[in-house]
Each structure stands twice: as C-alpha cells, then as structure tokens.
Design a protein around this motif. Structure first.
Motif, PDB file in Angstrom:
ATOM      1  N   UNK A 194      18.021  49.009  53.179  1.00 53.90           N
ATOM      2  CA  UNK A 194      18.901  48.060  53.366  1.00 53.90           C
ATOM      3  C   UNK A 194      19.831  48.432  54.521  1.00 53.90           C
ATOM      4  N   UNK A 195      20.176  47.619  55.376  1.00 54.71           N
ATOM      5  CA  UNK A 195      20.611  48.284  56.768  1.00 54.71           C
ATOM      6  C   UNK A 195      22.003  47.368  57.224  1.00 54.71           C
ATOM      7  N   UNK A 196      22.756  47.966  58.275  1.00 50.48           N
ATOM      8  CA  UNK A 196      23.619  47.461  58.907  1.00 50.48           C
ATOM      9  C   UNK A 196      23.743  47.844  60.287  1.00 50.48           C
ATOM     10  N   UNK A 197      23.577  46.840  61.347  1.00 49.97           N
ATOM     11  CA  UNK A 197      23.659  47.281  62.647  1.00 49.97           C
ATOM     12  C   UNK A 197      25.093  47.071  63.070  1.00 49.97           C
ATOM     13  N   UNK A 198      25.662  48.170  63.333  1.00 47.32           N
ATOM     14  CA  UNK A 198      26.984  48.036  63.944  1.00 47.32           C
ATOM     15  C   UNK A 198      26.896  47.810  65.564  1.00 47.32           C
ATOM     16  N   UNK A 199      27.084  46.639  65.960  1.00 50.53           N
ATOM     17  CA  UNK A 199      26.576  46.097  67.298  1.00 50.53           C
ATOM     18  C   UNK A 199      28.259  45.942  67.984  1.00 50.53           C
ATOM     19  N   UNK A 200      28.781  46.950  68.363  1.00 50.95           N
ATOM     20  CA  UNK A 200      30.036  47.092  69.148  1.00 50.95           C
ATOM     21  C   UNK A 200      30.036  46.252  70.289  1.00 50.95           C
ATOM     22  N   UNK A 201      29.098  46.157  71.076  1.00 60.06           N
ATOM     23  CA  UNK A 201      28.896  45.799  72.277  1.00 60.06           C
ATOM     24  C   UNK A 201      28.482  44.234  72.124  1.00 60.06           C
ATOM     25  N   UNK A 202      28.016  43.659  71.201  1.00 61.30           N
ATOM     26  CA  UNK A 202      27.738  42.099  70.932  1.00 61.30           C
ATOM     27  C   UNK A 202      26.406  42.116  71.495  1.00 61.30           C
ATOM     28  N   UNK A 203      25.619  42.962  71.576  1.00 57.18           N
ATOM     29  CA  UNK A 203      24.152  42.894  72.344  1.00 57.18           C
ATOM     30  C   UNK A 203      23.240  41.810  71.443  1.00 57.18           C
ATOM     31  N   UNK A 204      22.229  41.312  72.037  1.00 58.95           N
ATOM     32  CA  UNK A 204      21.152  40.642  71.252  1.00 58.95           C
ATOM     33  C   UNK A 204      20.531  41.574  70.329  1.00 58.95           C
ATOM     34  N   UNK A 205      20.078  41.100  69.090  1.00 57.46           N
ATOM     35  CA  UNK A 205      19.499  42.051  68.277  1.00 57.46           C
ATOM     36  C   UNK A 205      18.055  42.103  68.813  1.00 57.46           C
ATOM     37  N   UNK A 206      17.438  43.371  68.608  1.00 56.31           N
ATOM     38  CA  UNK A 206      16.503  43.845  69.242  1.00 56.31           C
ATOM     39  C   UNK A 206      15.141  43.115  68.811  1.00 56.31           C
ATOM     40  N   UNK A 207      14.166  42.635  69.366  1.00 61.13           N
ATOM     41  CA  UNK A 207      12.833  41.841  68.884  1.00 61.13           C
ATOM     42  C   UNK A 207      11.996  43.221  68.539  1.00 61.13           C
ATOM     43  N   UNK A 208      12.109  43.530  67.118  1.00 63.81           N
ATOM     44  CA  UNK A 208      11.213  44.731  66.641  1.00 63.81           C
ATOM     45  C   UNK A 208      10.895  44.172  65.416  1.00 63.81           C
ATOM     46  N   UNK A 209       9.605  44.720  64.727  1.00 60.11           N
ATOM     47  CA  UNK A 209       9.289  44.367  63.405  1.00 60.11           C
ATOM     48  C   UNK A 209      10.311  44.333  62.405  1.00 60.11           C
ATOM     49  N   UNK A 210      11.034  45.169  62.234  1.00 58.77           N
ATOM     50  CA  UNK A 210      12.157  45.329  61.292  1.00 58.77           C
ATOM     51  C   UNK A 210      13.225  44.632  61.733  1.00 58.77           C
ATOM     52  N   UNK A 211      14.263  44.048  61.148  1.00 60.82           N
ATOM     53  CA  UNK A 211      15.390  43.250  61.434  1.00 60.82           C
ATOM     54  C   UNK A 211      16.655  43.689  60.543  1.00 60.82           C
ATOM     55  N   UNK A 212      17.636  44.110  61.058  1.00 54.24           N
ATOM     56  CA  UNK A 212      18.640  44.439  60.185  1.00 54.24           C
ATOM     57  C   UNK A 212      19.310  43.313  59.226  1.00 54.24           C
ATOM     58  N   UNK A 213      19.556  43.658  57.971  1.00 53.08           N
ATOM     59  CA  UNK A 213      19.921  42.687  56.967  1.00 53.08           C
ATOM     60  C   UNK A 213      21.479  42.174  57.616  1.00 53.08           C
ATOM     61  N   UNK A 214      22.337  43.223  57.961  1.00 56.06           N
ATOM     62  CA  UNK A 214      23.534  42.934  58.406  1.00 56.06           C
ATOM     63  C   UNK A 214      23.804  43.367  59.717  1.00 56.06           C
ATOM     64  N   UNK A 215      24.600  42.610  60.383  1.00 62.29           N
ATOM     65  CA  UNK A 215      25.310  42.839  61.612  1.00 62.29           C
ATOM     66  C   UNK A 215      26.578  42.549  62.019  1.00 62.29           C
ATOM     67  N   UNK A 216      27.389  43.533  62.579  1.00 59.93           N
ATOM     68  CA  UNK A 216      28.660  43.443  62.566  1.00 59.93           C
ATOM     69  C   UNK A 216      29.321  44.187  63.589  1.00 59.93           C
ATOM     70  N   UNK A 217      30.471  44.226  64.019  1.00 57.84           N
ATOM     71  CA  UNK A 217      31.070  44.654  65.119  1.00 57.84           C
ATOM     72  C   UNK A 217      31.669  46.133  65.080  1.00 57.84           C
ATOM     73  N   UNK A 218      31.876  46.201  63.742  1.00 58.84           N
ATOM     74  CA  UNK A 218      32.443  47.598  63.534  1.00 58.84           C
ATOM     75  C   UNK A 218      31.970  48.108  62.091  1.00 58.84           C
ATOM     76  N   UNK A 219      32.250  49.464  61.528  1.00 61.44           N
ATOM     77  CA  UNK A 219      32.077  49.989  60.320  1.00 61.44           C
ATOM     78  C   UNK A 219      32.756  49.384  59.259  1.00 61.44           C
ATOM     79  N   UNK A 220      33.918  48.715  59.625  1.00 60.95           N
ATOM     80  CA  UNK A 220      34.379  48.193  58.433  1.00 60.95           C
ATOM     81  C   UNK A 220      33.539  47.314  57.647  1.00 60.95           C
ATOM     82  N   UNK A 221      32.308  46.642  58.108  1.00 59.06           N
ATOM     83  CA  UNK A 221      31.649  45.860  57.520  1.00 59.06           C
ATOM     84  C   UNK A 221      30.998  46.539  56.367  1.00 59.06           C
ATOM     85  N   UNK A 222      31.062  47.963  56.273  1.00 58.33           N
ATOM     86  CA  UNK A 222      30.368  48.534  55.216  1.00 58.33           C
ATOM     87  C   UNK A 222      30.965  48.252  53.802  1.00 58.33           C
ATOM     88  N   UNK A 223      32.527  48.277  53.951  1.00 61.66           N
ATOM     89  CA  UNK A 223      33.144  47.881  52.684  1.00 61.66           C
ATOM     90  C   UNK A 223      32.870  46.443  52.240  1.00 61.66           C
TER      91      UNK A 223
END
Length: 228
Positions: A194-223
């Motif tokens: 299970x994954x969380x991408x912490x995308x602080x810069x707001x960049x596009x999500x990488x086009x790769x075989x795996x895709x993170x289940x969750x994307x958020x701006x900071x670590x607070x999303x873990x909670x």
C-alpha cells in the motif's frame, strides 16, 4: 481489505529535508556567492545523486550511498563553477545531519502509540542513516532502519523491498510505504505495498507500471489513511 500493521518510510526527501544542508550553509555569514546559487546546487546535487544510484543499480557497479552523495555534489559544484573544499566539506557534514520535516516526530509518536510497526527503508548507508536518525532525535520512535547495503543494490530493485517482509515479519499488503519520490512510490506499489506518495511540489504522478494508491502534499495524510 487487509489491515495495515506496518508503516515504512523512505528517508531522504521523505523524512529528512534534502535541501536543508545547502539552505543552512547559504545562510551563514560570508556565503553570499553560494547563497546566490544554492538552490541550483541543491537541485543538481539531488538529481545526480538519484541518477547515479539508478545507473549503478542497472550496471551492477554498486558503491554505498555516501560515495554517490559525494559524486553528485561534486558534479553540482562543478556545474556552478565552485571550487571550494571548505564549502564542499561543510555541505557534506550538514548532509549527514539533515533536518527532519517538522511533522515527523509527532507523526511517528502517533504511530507508535497506535501500535503500528515503524521503519525506514533507504538507499542510505548505515552510517549515514544512523547519524541522521540520531540528529533528528527519532531513534526511539523507530523499530528498525533498513539500508540497501544489506542486499548491495539501490532502489527500485525488488530485493530492497524484500527487506521489509524479511525484517518486520509482514506481508506486502500489510505495509503502508511512504515516499516523496515518485519513482520509489511507483515501484513500491508495483511490488504490492500500500503506498502514499508525498508530493510536496505538486508534480505530475510518474507514468510507471506501479501507481501510488494515495497522493498527498505532506506526511499528515498518513493519519487519514490509517484513521488515526
């Protein structure tokens, strides 16, 4: 859905601010020349550090992350036209004691209180990670610190992600893997975490075989993900 029992964090860029060393040195008295270019140097340093790790993983020419870190810095300083051994040594010294992001200690405390296992999984060498964790004062909040040196290859090789199950006695679907590196989060998702991408810069999500289940701006999303 399987309950998450284990939270695993990438270190550099996720828990520790990779720009902190250059930023701190740029703020020192007498560093006006470096202050004018520190952002470029820091960005180039990080880019080359990652590129060299990927290339070494592909070619099988492994060295530890400290060597990759020095090589990346030397390239970045050369590009900026800087030949200053004192500055280089200062940057490297600060890099071994990078500042954590402000929310890190409180988040790890929350996870510990909730009874979840907590670990770092990093390209960093054991010595680098030991100093960073000690400097940040978060050692007591972690159950384990896993380094790629145990398998002799950098992420995103699957053997690195295998370390989590081997050391923490969990299955991939019990793990929330947290990274601020898009390629790392993608590889972890493809692996089965299970994954969380912490995308602080707001960049596009990488086009790769795996895709993170969750994307958020900071670590607070873990909670939020864990309902804490």
């Amino acid at each position: 859905m399987t309950k998450i029992t284990t939270c695993v964090f990438d270190a550099y860029g996720t828990l520790f601010d990779v720009n902190a060393a250059a930023r701190a040195l740029a703020g020192e008295p007498g560093r006006a020349t470096f202050a004018a270019v520190w952002q470029q140097v820091s960005a180039d340093w990080r880019t080359k550090q990652l590129q060299y790790s990927w290339l070494r993983a592909i070619t099988g020419d492994h060295c530890d992350f400290w060597q990759v870190t020095q090589d990346g810095l030397d390239w970045a300083l050369d590009r900026a036209g800087i030949d200053d051994p004192d500055l280089r040594n200062g940057l490297l010294g600060l890099y071994r004691r990078l500042k954590p992001y402000p929310e890190v200690p409180a988040l790890l405390t929350t996870l510990k209180t909730a009874g979840l296992a907590r670990a770092i999984l990093s390209n960093g060498s054991p010595g680098m990670l030991e100093e960073a964790v000690a400097s940040a004062g978060i050692g007591a909040l972690l159950d384990d610190v896993l380094s790629v040196e145990d398998v002799g290859v950098f992420k995103p090789d699957a053997r690195v992600y295998d370390l989590v199950g081997a050391r923490l006695a969990c299955t991939p679907d019990q793990v929330l893997f947290v990274s601020a590196n898009g390629w790392d989060a993608a590889a972890a998702a493809a692996y089965g975490f299970r994954t969380l991408l912490v995308n602080r810069a707001g960049d596009p999500v990488d086009r790769l075989p795996g895709r993170p289940e969750n994307v958020a701006a900071d670590l607070g999303a873990v909670r939020n993900i864990l309902g804490l």
